[in-house]
Design an enzyme around this catalytic site. Structure first.
Site, PDB file in Angstrom:
ATOM      1  N   LYS A 187      37.630   5.836 -26.768  1.00 35.40           N
ATOM      2  CA  LYS A 187      36.180   5.742 -26.584  1.00 35.40           C
ATOM      3  C   LYS A 187      35.851   6.100 -25.147  1.00 35.40           C
ATOM      4  O   LYS A 187      36.369   5.511 -24.202  1.00 35.40           O
ATOM      5  CB  LYS A 187      35.636   4.344 -26.886  1.00 35.40           C
ATOM      6  CG  LYS A 187      34.089   4.335 -26.955  1.00 35.40           C
ATOM      7  CD  LYS A 187      33.495   2.953 -26.863  1.00 35.40           C
ATOM      8  CE  LYS A 187      33.294   2.508 -25.440  1.00 35.40           C
ATOM      9  NZ  LYS A 187      32.238   3.284 -24.715  1.00 35.40           N
ATOM     10  N   GLU A 262      42.931  -3.068 -16.892  1.00 37.25           N
ATOM     11  CA  GLU A 262      42.867  -2.641 -15.493  1.00 37.25           C
ATOM     12  C   GLU A 262      41.401  -2.740 -15.109  1.00 37.25           C
ATOM     13  O   GLU A 262      40.589  -1.893 -15.473  1.00 37.25           O
ATOM     14  CB  GLU A 262      43.410  -1.212 -15.346  1.00 37.25           C
ATOM     15  CG  GLU A 262      43.787  -0.864 -13.915  1.00 37.25           C
ATOM     16  CD  GLU A 262      42.633  -0.274 -13.156  1.00 37.25           C
ATOM     17  OE1 GLU A 262      41.972  -1.043 -12.402  1.00 37.25           O
ATOM     18  OE2 GLU A 262      42.382   0.923 -13.294  1.00 37.25           O
ATOM     19  N   CYS A 296      38.365   1.575  -8.357  1.00 32.75           N
ATOM     20  CA  CYS A 296      38.618   0.155  -8.610  1.00 32.75           C
ATOM     21  C   CYS A 296      39.546  -0.446  -7.571  1.00 32.75           C
ATOM     22  O   CYS A 296      39.408  -1.615  -7.206  1.00 32.75           O
ATOM     23  CB  CYS A 296      39.188  -0.035 -10.015  1.00 32.75           C
ATOM     24  SG  CYS A 296      40.649   0.956 -10.344  1.00 32.75           S
ATOM     25  N   GLU A 403      32.494  -6.662  -5.952  1.00 36.97           N
ATOM     26  CA  GLU A 403      32.803  -5.233  -6.041  1.00 36.97           C
ATOM     27  C   GLU A 403      31.523  -4.405  -6.024  1.00 36.97           C
ATOM     28  O   GLU A 403      30.650  -4.575  -6.873  1.00 36.97           O
ATOM     29  CB  GLU A 403      33.595  -4.935  -7.311  1.00 36.97           C
ATOM     30  CG  GLU A 403      34.055  -3.492  -7.403  1.00 36.97           C
ATOM     31  CD  GLU A 403      34.922  -3.222  -8.616  1.00 36.97           C
ATOM     32  OE1 GLU A 403      35.880  -2.443  -8.488  1.00 36.97           O
ATOM     33  OE2 GLU A 403      34.644  -3.793  -9.684  1.00 36.97           O
TER      34      GLU A 403
END
Length: 503
Positions: A187, A262, A296, A403
């Site tokens: 996806k 992750e 990330c 973040e």
């Protein structure tokens, strides 16, 4: 079926089906929704991609993968290996096209970003091709009357959910599932649904059997959730936000399917006074301003020993100003393109404001749009953010804890080693970390003490496909890349052989 006619940066036009890719064919989706794909550099609509129906189309994709699994599992290793090499060669043949498509989909600068991604994908495919015919286990001789050994066997169908920041690169990492004999349902991210559909053409051309690689598009809350909870899916491999990762972990409990997560990060970068300052500055900038800060593992929070703090900041500002040029992805001199979406641009700008309100000083960048490289160029309609350096940050500030996922770096100070490791570990995340020092003892001690899945000594975000990638704490679990990545996509079966033991 609808098609997109995409005009690339060099003026060439390509048509691409916008349906689902199931059993090596593009098919109409049964869902009525579409995803709108925008050009991040201009804000213009590119096309509308069909969304899968969470029930009907996900069932069809999973069935295709399930039906293909026995045949792919039993395909000779050398045949699988050669298919991987052929796919890598096809991408190498079309690298210019895919660099431009990926740039159009994400806003990545073509020359200094998107093309590097394609080169990495080629190497990843070749790397795993080399492992396919070398799979093995362990053998044991507990006594002269017993033999035992292990088999690494594929799991079955793997659902692979990929992010917007590296659509094709993160997809290629999850081809480990296919290399180990599994079949897949991918996806794409809501923001970047195009390039994986282009890639599907190469998969078919390479000769992979129908059903090995299937692609559906759609929102994570519906289509992604349907894949995660599907009883015909044996594992989930996910790259994305921590918030979504938490939801996936809960939903995967429906049949206790294993998951590789992750997720997000807020990686620390600790700069000691005895470091090579020039290299610390260059790597610090690379560690967050590459890929528009949408990394990330980006080392977005830097803490510098007090004695060199002012000099470090001064050099960092000058280096970023001269090196990290912002502008159109088609410009060969540009390093920093737009954010992937308007929503992401607004998120990053909001965090910059939060940092300023908390008491940080703007050493570079800040709010507002960056200046274009050329006088004739306008960045007004694109999703651009200035490369930003915020100084005077304290470890507890939100801007140092949450973040941002954009081209923003925060810089503060520490006193000594104990203070540095305390600050580094003061985070719910644990993906990456960096340390700069000429004292190898300090570096190796930091590598042992820091709570992170990866440590860079005198570098930052220096990813290597031979080395496992992944984190701890709220950054997720499981590993991708390297030999460790292979193990995450297999079951280990123990076999006990009686050579004469009597009951």
């Amino acid at each position: 079926m609808s098609f997109a006619t995409l005009k690339l940066a060099d003026g060439t036009e390509y048509q691409q089906p916008l349906g689902l890719f199931i059993n090596n064919e593009f098919v109409e989706a049964h869902g009525s929704e579409t995803l709108t794909s925008y050009n991040p550099s201009t804000g213009e609509e590119l096309c509308k991609v069909q969304c899968a129906d969470p029930k009907v189309d996900v069932d069809l994709a999973v069935k295709a993968a399930r039906d293909a699994f026995p045949g792919w599992r039993d395909t000779p290793a050398t045949t699988k290996r050669d298919l991987f090499y052929k796919l890598a060669n096809l991408l190498e043949r079309d690298i210019e096209l895919f660099s431009k498509v990926e740039s159009l989909d994400t806003g990545k600068p073509i020359t200094n970003n998107a093309k590097y991604d394609m080169e990495e994908i080629i190497e990843v495919l070749k790397y795993y091709a080399g492992w396919i015919d070398k799979a093995g286990g362990q053998s044991f001789l507990p006594s002269n009357k017993k033999l035992a050994y292990t088999l690494h066997q594929p799991l079955g169908v793997v659902g692979c959910i990929i992010p917007f920041n590296y659509p094709l690169a993160m997809m290629s990492w999850k081809w480990t599932a296919i290399a180990t004999g599994n079949t897949t349902v991918f996806k794409s991210a809501d923001q970047t649904p195009l390039s994986i559909l282009f890639f599907a053409n190469l998969v078919k051309e390479a000769g992979f059997p129908p059903g090995v690689f299937n692609v559906v598009s759609g929102p994570g809350a519906t289509v992604g959730s349907a894949i995660v909870q599907h009883l015909g899916v044996d594992k989930i491999a996910f790259t994305g936000s921590t918030t979504v990762g938490q939801i996936i972990q809960q939903q995967a409990a429906v049949n206790l399917k294993p998951i590789t997560l992750e997720c997000g990060g807020k990686s620390a970068n600790m700069v000691f006074e005895d470091c090579d300052l020039e290299q610390a500055v260059k790597w610090s900038a690379w560690g967050i301003f590459n890929n528009m800060g949408q990394i990330c593992s980006g080392t977005s929070r830097v803490f510098v020993q007090e004695s060199i703090y002012k000099e470090y900041v001064a050099q960092l500002v000058e280096h970023v100003k001269s090196t990290y040029i912002v502008g159109s992805p088609a410009d060969d001199s540009v390093i920093v393109g737009p954010q992937v979406s308007k929503k992401q641009q607004e998120r990053v700008l909001q965090y910059i404001k939060i940092g300023i309100d908390e008491g940080c000083e703007v050493a570079l960048g800040g709010l507002g749009l960056p200046e274009p490289v050329a006088a004739s160029e306008t960045l007004t309609n694109g999703y651009y953010v200035k490369p930003t350096i915020l100084t005077g940050v304290k470890p507890h500030y939100r801007i140092a804890q949450e973040e941002v996922f954009g081209p923003v770096i925060v810089v503060g100070t520490f006193k000594d080693y104990d203070d540095a490791i305390k600050i580094a570990n003061n985070s719910e995340y644990g993906l990456g970390s960096a340390v700069f020092s000429k004292d190898i003892t300090v570096c190796h001690k930091f590598a042992q003490d820091v709570e992170a899945g990866m440590v860079w000594i005198n570098s930052s975000n220096d990813v290597d496909i031979n080395i496992p990638f992944g984190g701890v704490k709220m950054s997720g679990h499981g590993r991708e890349l390297g030999e460790y990545g292979l193990a995450n996509f297999t079951n280990v079966k123990s076999v006990h052989v009686n050579l004469g033991n009597k009951l």
